[in-house]
Design a protein around this motif. Structure first.
Motif, PDB file in Angstrom:
ATOM      1  N   ASN A 130       4.711  13.572  -1.537  1.00  0.00           N
ATOM      2  CA  ASN A 130       3.779  12.475  -1.861  1.00  0.00           C
ATOM      3  C   ASN A 130       2.694  12.303  -0.794  1.00  0.00           C
ATOM      4  O   ASN A 130       2.380  11.183  -0.374  1.00  0.00           O
ATOM      5  N   MET A 131       2.122  13.433  -0.350  1.00  0.00           N
ATOM      6  CA  MET A 131       1.120  13.378   0.717  1.00  0.00           C
ATOM      7  C   MET A 131      -0.235  13.944   0.295  1.00  0.00           C
ATOM      8  O   MET A 131      -1.065  14.234   1.154  1.00  0.00           O
ATOM      9  N   VAL A 132      -0.441  14.108  -0.993  1.00  0.00           N
ATOM     10  CA  VAL A 132      -1.704  14.693  -1.467  1.00  0.00           C
ATOM     11  C   VAL A 132      -2.897  13.893  -0.956  1.00  0.00           C
ATOM     12  O   VAL A 132      -3.899  14.454  -0.503  1.00  0.00           O
ATOM     13  N   GLY A 133      -2.789  12.569  -0.983  1.00  0.00           N
ATOM     14  CA  GLY A 133      -3.891  11.706  -0.548  1.00  0.00           C
ATOM     15  C   GLY A 133      -4.139  11.720   0.951  1.00  0.00           C
ATOM     16  O   GLY A 133      -5.147  11.203   1.423  1.00  0.00           O
ATOM     17  N   LYS A 134      -3.209  12.307   1.708  1.00  0.00           N
ATOM     18  CA  LYS A 134      -3.342  12.319   3.171  1.00  0.00           C
ATOM     19  C   LYS A 134      -3.633  13.715   3.715  1.00  0.00           C
ATOM     20  O   LYS A 134      -3.660  13.925   4.924  1.00  0.00           O
ATOM     21  N   LYS A 135      -3.886  14.667   2.837  1.00  0.00           N
ATOM     22  CA  LYS A 135      -3.986  16.070   3.277  1.00  0.00           C
ATOM     23  C   LYS A 135      -5.134  16.326   4.247  1.00  0.00           C
ATOM     24  O   LYS A 135      -5.065  17.248   5.055  1.00  0.00           O
ATOM     25  N   ASP A 136      -6.194  15.514   4.191  1.00  0.00           N
ATOM     26  CA  ASP A 136      -7.348  15.740   5.071  1.00  0.00           C
ATOM     27  C   ASP A 136      -7.331  14.860   6.322  1.00  0.00           C
ATOM     28  O   ASP A 136      -8.273  14.881   7.119  1.00  0.00           O
ATOM     29  N   LEU A 137      -6.260  14.090   6.505  1.00  0.00           N
ATOM     30  CA  LEU A 137      -6.151  13.231   7.685  1.00  0.00           C
ATOM     31  C   LEU A 137      -5.576  14.029   8.858  1.00  0.00           C
ATOM     32  O   LEU A 137      -4.919  15.053   8.682  1.00  0.00           O
ATOM     33  N   PHE A 138      -5.847  13.516  10.061  1.00  0.00           N
ATOM     34  CA  PHE A 138      -5.306  14.129  11.274  1.00  0.00           C
ATOM     35  C   PHE A 138      -4.072  13.335  11.730  1.00  0.00           C
ATOM     36  O   PHE A 138      -3.928  12.162  11.375  1.00  0.00           O
ATOM     37  N   PRO A 139      -3.190  13.954  12.509  1.00  0.00           N
ATOM     38  CA  PRO A 139      -1.962  13.265  12.923  1.00  0.00           C
ATOM     39  C   PRO A 139      -2.192  11.878  13.518  1.00  0.00           C
ATOM     40  O   PRO A 139      -1.410  10.955  13.250  1.00  0.00           O
ATOM     41  N   ALA A 140      -3.248  11.727  14.314  1.00  0.00           N
ATOM     42  CA  ALA A 140      -3.515  10.430  14.956  1.00  0.00           C
ATOM     43  C   ALA A 140      -3.797   9.323  13.935  1.00  0.00           C
ATOM     44  O   ALA A 140      -3.691   8.136  14.251  1.00  0.00           O
ATOM     45  N   GLN A 141      -4.152   9.728  12.711  1.00  0.00           N
ATOM     46  CA  GLN A 141      -4.449   8.742  11.660  1.00  0.00           C
ATOM     47  C   GLN A 141      -3.208   8.365  10.843  1.00  0.00           C
ATOM     48  O   GLN A 141      -3.296   7.569   9.924  1.00  0.00           O
ATOM     49  N   LEU A 142      -2.066   8.927  11.200  1.00  0.00           N
ATOM     50  CA  LEU A 142      -0.831   8.687  10.467  1.00  0.00           C
ATOM     51  C   LEU A 142       0.124   7.826  11.279  1.00  0.00           C
ATOM     52  O   LEU A 142       0.068   7.809  12.505  1.00  0.00           O
ATOM     53  N   SER A 143       1.016   7.139  10.596  1.00  0.00           N
ATOM     54  CA  SER A 143       2.081   6.406  11.288  1.00  0.00           C
ATOM     55  C   SER A 143       3.112   7.413  11.796  1.00  0.00           C
ATOM     56  O   SER A 143       3.111   8.591  11.412  1.00  0.00           O
ATOM     57  N   GLY A 144       4.008   6.961  12.659  1.00  0.00           N
ATOM     58  CA  GLY A 144       5.053   7.832  13.180  1.00  0.00           C
ATOM     59  C   GLY A 144       5.903   8.432  12.073  1.00  0.00           C
ATOM     60  O   GLY A 144       6.215   9.627  12.081  1.00  0.00           O
ATOM     61  N   GLY A 145       6.262   7.590  11.110  1.00  0.00           N
ATOM     62  CA  GLY A 145       7.069   8.070   9.990  1.00  0.00           C
ATOM     63  C   GLY A 145       6.362   9.127   9.169  1.00  0.00           C
ATOM     64  O   GLY A 145       6.963  10.126   8.762  1.00  0.00           O
TER      65      GLY A 145
END
Length: 225
Positions: A130-145
């Motif tokens: 369920n990460m299709v919407g986050k595929k272009d984000l960088f790690p720093a833009q994500l939560s730890g989980g």
């Protein structure tokens, strides 16, 4: 699949040796799901890193898929690791400069998978997590989980024979953690993937088919579930 004989890891200070692992013998068959438990400092992560060829023992014999790892050169060990092992780290170890998509794709580049096949495999994995919407984000833009989920997706994408997981749900909420453990269970039961996890969680350990308890660098007990 895996045999460790008299594996020790120590650090020398003058004539004194401080043992992290002390003469560990371990056999893991293909298709097993092994949970390694023990108090902090018992040598759990060191054992996992030696199994995964990220660290080398001071003494002992290490066989993996019939290869004598203790006799291989670094390049040979690296090739064996990349072809067969997926590692899920407690601290994610994502590449900050790469997007979610690129991080997940990385193991396939090492295996020379064709571009069209890579795209299909990454798309399937993004969908599965369920990460299709986050595929272009960088790690720093994500939560730890979310970063941990990317790390797990990256470990699974090349369909490794062995998954090594160091506290795989440590930074996930309980629902996400349960989903990951159920996914590991499914991979183990349905796909025959061998899994070795280090965990402090009794609940997560119960997903395994065997629990190994380490104490002071030695195997204290081995319980079949």
């Amino acid at each position: 699949m895996l045999t460790l004989k008299q594996i020790s890891k120590y650090y020398a200070s003058g004539s004194a040796k401080t043992y992290v692992l002390n003469k560990v013998d371990l056999e893991v068959e293909q298709g097993e799901f092994v949970s390694i438990m023990g108090p902090s400092g018992s040598g759990k992560s060191t054992l996992l890193n030696i199994i995964g060829m990220l660290d080398q023992p001071s003494e002992g014999y290490h066989y993996f898929v019939n290869e004598p790892v203790h006799q291989l050169k670094e390049k040979q060990r690296s090739a064996l690791y990349k072809q067969n092992i997926g590692f899920v780290f407690q601290a994610y170890h994502l590449i900050d400069e790469l997007t979610v998509y690129e991080n997940i794709e990385t193991p396939l580049l090492y295996q020379d998978v064709k571009s069209s096949e890579r795209k299909a495999m990454v798309a399937d994995t993004l969908d599965r997590f369920n990460m299709v919407g986050k595929k272009d984000l960088f790690p720093a833009q994500l939560s730890g989980g979310q970063q941990q989920l990317v790390g797990i997706a990256r470990a699974l994408i090349s369909k490794p024979k062995l998954i090594l997981a160091d506290e795989p749900t440590g930074n996930l909420n309980s629902k996400q953690g349960e989903e990951i453990m159920e996914l590991f269970k499914k991979l183990n039961k349905e796909d025959g993937v061998t899994i070795i996890q280090v965990t402090h969680s009794e609940k997560n350990a119960q997903y395994g088919s065997r629990i190994i308890n380490l104490l002071d660098g030695k195997i204290d007990s081995s319980i079949i579930l």
